[in-house]
Design a protein around this motif. Structure first.
Motif, PDB file in Angstrom:
ATOM      1  N   ALA A  81       0.802  -1.167  -0.417  1.00  0.00           N
ATOM      2  CA  ALA A  81      -0.007   0.023  -0.240  1.00  0.00           C
ATOM      3  C   ALA A  81       0.973   1.363   0.194  1.00  0.00           C
ATOM      4  O   ALA A  81       1.828   1.284   0.544  1.00  0.00           O
ATOM      5  N   ASN A  82       0.090   2.540  -0.529  1.00  0.00           N
ATOM      6  CA  ASN A  82       1.075   3.962  -0.536  1.00  0.00           C
ATOM      7  C   ASN A  82      -0.215   4.528   0.779  1.00  0.00           C
ATOM      8  O   ASN A  82      -1.392   4.061   0.867  1.00  0.00           O
ATOM      9  N   GLU A  83       0.534   5.731   0.511  1.00  0.00           N
ATOM     10  CA  GLU A  83      -0.832   6.875   0.761  1.00  0.00           C
ATOM     11  C   GLU A  83      -1.637   6.529  -0.074  1.00  0.00           C
ATOM     12  O   GLU A  83      -3.122   8.027   0.611  1.00  0.00           O
ATOM     13  N   ASP A  84      -2.359   6.320  -1.151  1.00  0.00           N
ATOM     14  CA  ASP A  84      -3.288   6.724  -2.025  1.00  0.00           C
ATOM     15  C   ASP A  84      -3.747   4.964  -1.923  1.00  0.00           C
ATOM     16  O   ASP A  84      -5.426   5.483  -2.866  1.00  0.00           O
ATOM     17  N   THR A  85      -4.167   4.122  -0.942  1.00  0.00           N
ATOM     18  CA  THR A  85      -4.100   2.919  -1.900  1.00  0.00           C
ATOM     19  C   THR A  85      -5.606   3.095  -0.620  1.00  0.00           C
ATOM     20  O   THR A  85      -5.814   3.599   0.871  1.00  0.00           O
ATOM     21  N   THR A  86      -6.814   2.432  -1.304  1.00  0.00           N
ATOM     22  CA  THR A  86      -8.092   2.346  -0.483  1.00  0.00           C
ATOM     23  C   THR A  86      -7.834   0.368  -0.154  1.00  0.00           C
ATOM     24  O   THR A  86      -7.579   0.020  -1.327  1.00  0.00           O
ATOM     25  N   ILE A  87      -8.031   0.444   1.260  1.00  0.00           N
ATOM     26  CA  ILE A  87      -8.463  -1.407   1.838  1.00  0.00           C
ATOM     27  C   ILE A  87     -10.093  -1.359   2.062  1.00  0.00           C
ATOM     28  O   ILE A  87     -11.099  -0.585   2.257  1.00  0.00           O
ATOM     29  N   VAL A  88      -9.899  -2.411   0.788  1.00  0.00           N
ATOM     30  CA  VAL A  88     -11.868  -3.162   0.454  1.00  0.00           C
ATOM     31  C   VAL A  88     -11.513  -4.171   1.849  1.00  0.00           C
ATOM     32  O   VAL A  88     -10.767  -4.819   1.476  1.00  0.00           O
ATOM     33  N   ALA A  89     -12.220  -4.190   3.220  1.00  0.00           N
ATOM     34  CA  ALA A  89     -12.211  -5.101   4.363  1.00  0.00           C
ATOM     35  C   ALA A  89     -13.325  -5.919   4.521  1.00  0.00           C
ATOM     36  O   ALA A  89     -14.762  -4.572   4.870  1.00  0.00           O
ATOM     37  N   PHE A  90     -13.392  -7.411   4.251  1.00  0.00           N
ATOM     38  CA  PHE A  90     -14.331  -7.646   5.637  1.00  0.00           C
ATOM     39  C   PHE A  90     -14.993  -6.663   6.486  1.00  0.00           C
ATOM     40  O   PHE A  90     -13.914  -7.198   7.163  1.00  0.00           O
ATOM     41  N   GLU A  91     -16.478  -6.765   6.586  1.00  0.00           N
ATOM     42  CA  GLU A  91     -16.774  -6.277   8.458  1.00  0.00           C
ATOM     43  C   GLU A  91     -16.281  -6.599   9.531  1.00  0.00           C
ATOM     44  O   GLU A  91     -16.147  -6.333  10.558  1.00  0.00           O
ATOM     45  N   GLY A  92     -16.168  -8.290   9.196  1.00  0.00           N
ATOM     46  CA  GLY A  92     -15.863  -8.775  10.554  1.00  0.00           C
ATOM     47  C   GLY A  92     -14.648  -8.870  10.656  1.00  0.00           C
ATOM     48  O   GLY A  92     -14.224  -9.359  11.692  1.00  0.00           O
ATOM     49  N   ILE A  93     -14.345  -8.258  10.388  1.00  0.00           N
ATOM     50  CA  ILE A  93     -12.257  -7.631  10.494  1.00  0.00           C
ATOM     51  C   ILE A  93     -11.961  -6.635  11.593  1.00  0.00           C
ATOM     52  O   ILE A  93     -12.263  -5.338  11.364  1.00  0.00           O
ATOM     53  N   ASP A  94     -11.376  -7.274  12.703  1.00  0.00           N
ATOM     54  CA  ASP A  94     -11.193  -6.436  13.682  1.00  0.00           C
ATOM     55  C   ASP A  94      -9.788  -6.415  14.594  1.00  0.00           C
ATOM     56  O   ASP A  94      -9.351  -5.204  15.108  1.00  0.00           O
ATOM     57  N   GLY A  95      -9.392  -7.237  13.734  1.00  0.00           N
ATOM     58  CA  GLY A  95      -7.723  -7.567  14.347  1.00  0.00           C
ATOM     59  C   GLY A  95      -7.861  -8.262  15.811  1.00  0.00           C
ATOM     60  O   GLY A  95      -6.258  -8.269  16.251  1.00  0.00           O
ATOM     61  N   ARG A  96      -8.784  -8.534  16.316  1.00  0.00           N
ATOM     62  CA  ARG A  96      -8.377  -9.434  17.799  1.00  0.00           C
ATOM     63  C   ARG A  96      -8.527 -10.358  17.791  1.00  0.00           C
ATOM     64  O   ARG A  96      -9.554 -10.875  18.049  1.00  0.00           O
ATOM     65  N   ASP A  97      -8.214 -11.463  16.674  1.00  0.00           N
ATOM     66  CA  ASP A  97      -8.885 -12.665  16.619  1.00  0.00           C
ATOM     67  C   ASP A  97      -7.557 -13.219  17.956  1.00  0.00           C
ATOM     68  O   ASP A  97      -7.227 -12.512  18.537  1.00  0.00           O
ATOM     69  N   VAL A  98      -8.185 -14.682  18.484  1.00  0.00           N
ATOM     70  CA  VAL A  98      -7.726 -15.623  19.268  1.00  0.00           C
ATOM     71  C   VAL A  98      -5.977 -15.248  18.810  1.00  0.00           C
ATOM     72  O   VAL A  98      -5.505 -15.779  20.390  1.00  0.00           O
ATOM     73  N   GLU A  99      -5.899 -15.903  17.937  1.00  0.00           N
ATOM     74  CA  GLU A  99      -4.166 -16.171  18.223  1.00  0.00           C
ATOM     75  C   GLU A  99      -3.624 -14.828  18.139  1.00  0.00           C
ATOM     76  O   GLU A  99      -2.200 -14.735  18.236  1.00  0.00           O
ATOM     77  N   ARG A 100      -4.033 -13.916  17.331  1.00  0.00           N
ATOM     78  CA  ARG A 100      -3.092 -12.196  17.207  1.00  0.00           C
ATOM     79  C   ARG A 100      -3.933 -11.337  17.607  1.00  0.00           C
ATOM     80  O   ARG A 100      -5.065 -11.138  18.482  1.00  0.00           O
ATOM     81  N   ASP A 101      -2.569 -10.133  17.890  1.00  0.00           N
ATOM     82  CA  ASP A 101      -3.318  -9.110  18.820  1.00  0.00           C
ATOM     83  C   ASP A 101      -2.997  -8.137  18.057  1.00  0.00           C
ATOM     84  O   ASP A 101      -1.470  -7.451  18.050  1.00  0.00           O
ATOM     85  N   LEU A 102      -3.668  -7.682  16.963  1.00  0.00           N
ATOM     86  CA  LEU A 102      -3.228  -6.576  15.785  1.00  0.00           C
ATOM     87  C   LEU A 102      -3.850  -5.401  15.459  1.00  0.00           C
ATOM     88  O   LEU A 102      -5.519  -5.351  16.416  1.00  0.00           O
ATOM     89  N   PRO A 103      -3.248  -4.317  15.427  1.00  0.00           N
ATOM     90  CA  PRO A 103      -4.539  -3.428  14.878  1.00  0.00           C
ATOM     91  C   PRO A 103      -5.466  -3.383  15.077  1.00  0.00           C
ATOM     92  O   PRO A 103      -5.491  -4.171  13.527  1.00  0.00           O
TER      93      PRO A 103
END
Length: 248
Positions: A81-103
């Motif tokens: 990605a760069n400053e002009d990139t758009t991320i299209v993400a499934f709505e269920g992604i919050d970065g807090r799955d049980v195995e990882r601690d992500l932003p």
């Protein structure tokens, strides 16, 4: 290897990472980190993770599509990605799955647009469609306790139209009824047998939807995702559909 089709260049960079480039637009699916070949990456305790097979830091993405939290990797996104990139993400992604601690993905320094499993949006002139992606509870892709690896509502697949040519990646999913009515030029099915459609199911779906080209992905990353890609290619070719194996 770069695949050229109807004016696009398409690269499978490993696992679920696909780069789709047109004349003025570059789209990635599920970008992940380098490290599996160097020993820098460790899979999660359940075997789920996201290493691509090759190193890259292109920072050339116009659009990045993220299917579900297992394939959400902030470092991988940063690589493309760069400053002009758009991320299209499934709505269920919050970065807090049980195995990882992500932003949380919405806290990344990019424009982030969330979608559900039946969305159609336009991202700077690039049409993006989503489709449901899950494992059926009574199907073969379940945990020992019978729970699907990917329950309904956990993720999505993506179809993008780059320069008018549609490319479809179903995400981590069984073959679902809605898949059989899709129209796409390039079909990139997962064929690793553990938590997605296997090579037989994917070949059957290809024969049903009749794309103009098939390029399998999401296999041979881990021992439990081993698949015979040549047998898959033979099955697809027998149905009269061109197939390419982007392997190293």
């Amino acid at each position: 290897m770069t695949v050229r089709h109807e004016g696009l260049t398409i690269d499978w960079l490993g696992y679920a990472t696909i780069r789709i480039a047109g004349e003025d637009c570059v789209v990635y699916t599920d970008p992940g980190r380098y490290g599996v070949l160097t020993g820098e990456w460790e899979p999660h305790s359940d075997g789920i993770g996201h290493p691509p097979a090759t190193d890259y830091r292109a920072e050339d993405a116009d659009v990045v599509c993220v299917t579900h939290v297992h394939h959400y990797d902030p470092e991988g996104i940063e690589r493309v990605a760069n400053e002009d990139t758009t991320i299209v993400a499934f709505e269920g992604i919050d970065g807090r799955d049980v195995e990882r601690d992500l932003p949380s993905i919405v806290d990344l320094p990019y424009e982030v647009r969330t979608v559900d499993a039946k969305s159609k949006i336009d991202v700077d002139g690039v049409p993006v469609w989503t489709s449901p992606a899950h494992n059926e509870p009574d199907g073969p892709h379940t945990l020992p306790d019978g729970t699907p690896y990917h329950p309904e509502g956990f993720g999505c697949g993506f179809m993008v139209a780059v320069d008018g040519t549609r490319v479809y990646y179903p995400g981590d999913s069984d073959v679902l009824p809605g898949h059989r009515t899709l129209e796409t030029s390039v079909f990139c099915p997962p064929i690793g047998p553990r938590a997605t459609m296997d090579r037989h199911e994917a070949a059957g779906l290809a024969a049903t939807i009749e794309p103009r080209l098939v390029m399998p992905v999401h296999y041979n990353t881990f021992s439990n995702l081993e698949a015979d890609s040549r047998e898959f290619a033979a099955d697809v070719a027998e149905a009269g559909i061109p197939v390419v194996l982007d392997e190293r």
